[in-house]
Design an enzyme around this catalytic site. Sequence first.
Site, PDB file in Angstrom:
ATOM      1  N   HIS A  82      -4.125  -5.137   0.194  1.00  0.00           N
ATOM      2  CA  HIS A  82      -3.739  -5.760   1.009  1.00  0.00           C
ATOM      3  C   HIS A  82      -3.853  -7.133   1.219  1.00  0.00           C
ATOM      4  O   HIS A  82      -4.709  -7.371   1.401  1.00  0.00           O
ATOM      5  CB  HIS A  82      -4.250  -4.760   2.185  1.00  0.00           C
ATOM      6  CG  HIS A  82      -3.977  -3.699   2.417  1.00  0.00           C
ATOM      7  ND1 HIS A  82      -3.487  -3.539   3.423  1.00  0.00           N
ATOM      8  CD2 HIS A  82      -4.311  -1.978   2.532  1.00  0.00           C
ATOM      9  CE1 HIS A  82      -3.671  -2.220   3.522  1.00  0.00           C
ATOM     10  NE2 HIS A  82      -3.877  -1.644   3.234  1.00  0.00           N
TER      11      HIS A  82
ATOM     12  N   GLY B  91      -5.684   6.455  -1.364  1.00  0.00           N
ATOM     13  CA  GLY B  91      -6.108   7.205  -2.398  1.00  0.00           C
ATOM     14  C   GLY B  91      -5.254   7.485  -3.120  1.00  0.00           C
ATOM     15  O   GLY B  91      -5.614   8.346  -3.769  1.00  0.00           O
ATOM     16  N   PHE B  92      -4.205   7.426  -3.127  1.00  0.00           N
ATOM     17  CA  PHE B  92      -2.797   7.329  -4.460  1.00  0.00           C
ATOM     18  C   PHE B  92      -2.612   6.496  -4.452  1.00  0.00           C
ATOM     19  O   PHE B  92      -2.462   5.179  -4.559  1.00  0.00           O
ATOM     20  CB  PHE B  92      -1.854   8.895  -3.530  1.00  0.00           C
ATOM     21  CG  PHE B  92      -2.151   9.147  -2.212  1.00  0.00           C
ATOM     22  CD1 PHE B  92      -2.083  10.762  -2.875  1.00  0.00           C
ATOM     23  CD2 PHE B  92      -3.001   9.693  -1.571  1.00  0.00           C
ATOM     24  CE1 PHE B  92      -2.034  12.393  -2.559  1.00  0.00           C
ATOM     25  CE2 PHE B  92      -3.220  10.813  -0.871  1.00  0.00           C
ATOM     26  CZ  PHE B  92      -2.414  11.727  -1.536  1.00  0.00           C
TER      27      PHE B  92
ATOM     28  N   CYS C 137       0.820  -1.308   0.450  1.00  0.00           N
ATOM     29  CA  CYS C 137       0.179  -0.087   0.116  1.00  0.00           C
ATOM     30  C   CYS C 137       0.804   1.314   0.370  1.00  0.00           C
ATOM     31  O   CYS C 137       1.198   2.033  -1.107  1.00  0.00           O
ATOM     32  CB  CYS C 137      -0.729   0.048   0.937  1.00  0.00           C
ATOM     33  SG  CYS C 137      -1.936   0.643   0.777  1.00  0.00           S
ATOM     34  N   LEU C 138       0.989   1.943   0.869  1.00  0.00           N
ATOM     35  CA  LEU C 138       1.523   3.460   0.911  1.00  0.00           C
ATOM     36  C   LEU C 138       3.274   2.762   0.734  1.00  0.00           C
ATOM     37  O   LEU C 138       3.916   3.668   0.084  1.00  0.00           O
ATOM     38  CB  LEU C 138       1.985   4.275   2.765  1.00  0.00           C
ATOM     39  CG  LEU C 138       2.200   5.408   3.002  1.00  0.00           C
ATOM     40  CD1 LEU C 138       2.530   6.660   1.424  1.00  0.00           C
ATOM     41  CD2 LEU C 138       2.252   5.537   4.360  1.00  0.00           C
TER      42      LEU C 138
ATOM     43  N   GLU D   8      -2.898  -8.869   2.612  1.00  0.00           N
ATOM     44  CA  GLU D   8      -3.453  -9.976   4.778  1.00  0.00           C
ATOM     45  C   GLU D   8      -5.204  -9.574   4.851  1.00  0.00           C
ATOM     46  O   GLU D   8      -5.486 -10.674   5.096  1.00  0.00           O
ATOM     47  CB  GLU D   8      -2.557  -8.646   5.309  1.00  0.00           C
ATOM     48  CG  GLU D   8      -3.630  -7.499   5.917  1.00  0.00           C
ATOM     49  CD  GLU D   8      -2.996  -6.433   5.455  1.00  0.00           C
ATOM     50  OE1 GLU D   8      -3.910  -5.461   4.703  1.00  0.00           O
ATOM     51  OE2 GLU D   8      -2.196  -7.217   3.721  1.00  0.00           O
TER      52      GLU D   8
ATOM     53  N   GLN E 167       3.955   2.378  -2.981  1.00  0.00           N
ATOM     54  CA  GLN E 167       4.131   4.076  -3.021  1.00  0.00           C
ATOM     55  C   GLN E 167       5.631   4.403  -2.857  1.00  0.00           C
ATOM     56  O   GLN E 167       6.620   5.448  -3.891  1.00  0.00           O
ATOM     57  CB  GLN E 167       2.603   5.163  -2.606  1.00  0.00           C
ATOM     58  CG  GLN E 167       1.614   4.890  -3.029  1.00  0.00           C
ATOM     59  CD  GLN E 167       0.497   5.223  -1.989  1.00  0.00           C
ATOM     60  OE1 GLN E 167       0.513   5.977  -0.967  1.00  0.00           O
ATOM     61  NE2 GLN E 167      -0.719   4.214  -2.817  1.00  0.00           N
TER      62      GLN E 167
ATOM     63  N   ASN F  35      -7.556  -0.769   0.277  1.00  0.00           N
ATOM     64  CA  ASN F  35      -7.497   1.014   1.131  1.00  0.00           C
ATOM     65  C   ASN F  35      -6.621   2.129   1.285  1.00  0.00           C
ATOM     66  O   ASN F  35      -5.613   2.380   1.432  1.00  0.00           O
ATOM     67  CB  ASN F  35      -7.969   1.306   2.628  1.00  0.00           C
ATOM     68  CG  ASN F  35      -7.498   2.024   3.342  1.00  0.00           C
ATOM     69  OD1 ASN F  35      -7.915   3.084   2.789  1.00  0.00           O
ATOM     70  ND2 ASN F  35      -7.490   1.925   3.900  1.00  0.00           N
TER      71      ASN F  35
END
Length: 366
Positions: free
Chosen positions: A336, A291-292, A247-248, A338, A251, A289
């Site tokens: 994700h 937004g970027f 996720c983040l 998991e 990025q 989850n």
Amino acid sequence: MYGILVLEDGTIIRGDGFGAETEVLGELVFNTSMTGYVEILTDPSYKGQIVTMTYPLEGNYGVEKEWFESDGIKAEGFVVKDMTGSKLDEFLKEYNIPGISGVDTRYITRKIRSKGVIRSLLKTSTNPITKDEETELIKKVVEYPDISEIDLVPEVSTKETVIYNAEDEKTRCVLIDCGVKQSIIDCLVERGCSVVKVPYNSKEEEIMSYNPDFVLVSNGPGDPENMAETVETVKNLIGTLPVTGICLGHQLITIALGGKTYKLKFGHRGGNQPVKDIDSGKVYITSQNHGFATDDKIVPEGSELMHMNLNDDTVEGIRKIESNDLKNTVWSVQYHPEAGPGPHDARFLFDEMVELGIKFKAEKAN
């Protein structure tokens, strides 16, 4: 209790307040999951956001601590059509979080889908909220900064190193905590991987002092472009040992490799996002989850896309072009694996992480 949701365009939505009697500001987003409200509320990636659930009924199966993804609620507020039972109400009160029910969540979701995520204010009160108050509340929302201007990761990252020892340790990972979910740690530990969780701003020297076999950069809230310090650390680690991300973390790895990220109109939040593996053609239903996203028009030199989202063709995975040298291995996914909540289609990726760590551990020993 009275509840009011105020949007930056002046829209006023009234409903029934529940949870804590308070007032919060945040970015209004929607989640399409049919279950998992406890996991969603406690997910650190929701820091700075007010979450609207598209599924109409919430609270109908209670709250258990074993479902928590962190030490408490991290979302700023909760918006639902119907709330049932007392456990969810008590849960929000315990963490001083407001909720609003009896509102048209379909209308809210369609508005976000059309206009994009919206700055908003959620207020609950035992007293009626007057028209004069509405004007003041709108002013507060308009003055509230965009989430890209808020540094959220320091609020959810660990302040000190925490070690999770696997019973029969096969490999060891250092996890750079940008707001990690507990289920990510659990998925590694149950596979025989001990996890050393370190703060987001840890330097490579400290990380390497734990003698890890690979590094995992975690999920978390906010704009990756705000995290130059973590990006620099990731950049320095690449080529030293295997580096993975979720996720983040995906990025941040993208930026460290030389790529770019951008803000999505309304993001991906839910447990039903189809992702295609470009090599095999297989499709996985994933929990997401974020937004970027990674800009597919600026693929870092020496890297390639690994997975794509079938709904909107956004990037869901990237990797450094394979090298025979394990220490140069880099890959990450936007979704994700998991779940927590959601389908387990992609949990095999944790098997791949652990196998990667075992191989690199053996290589170091020779």
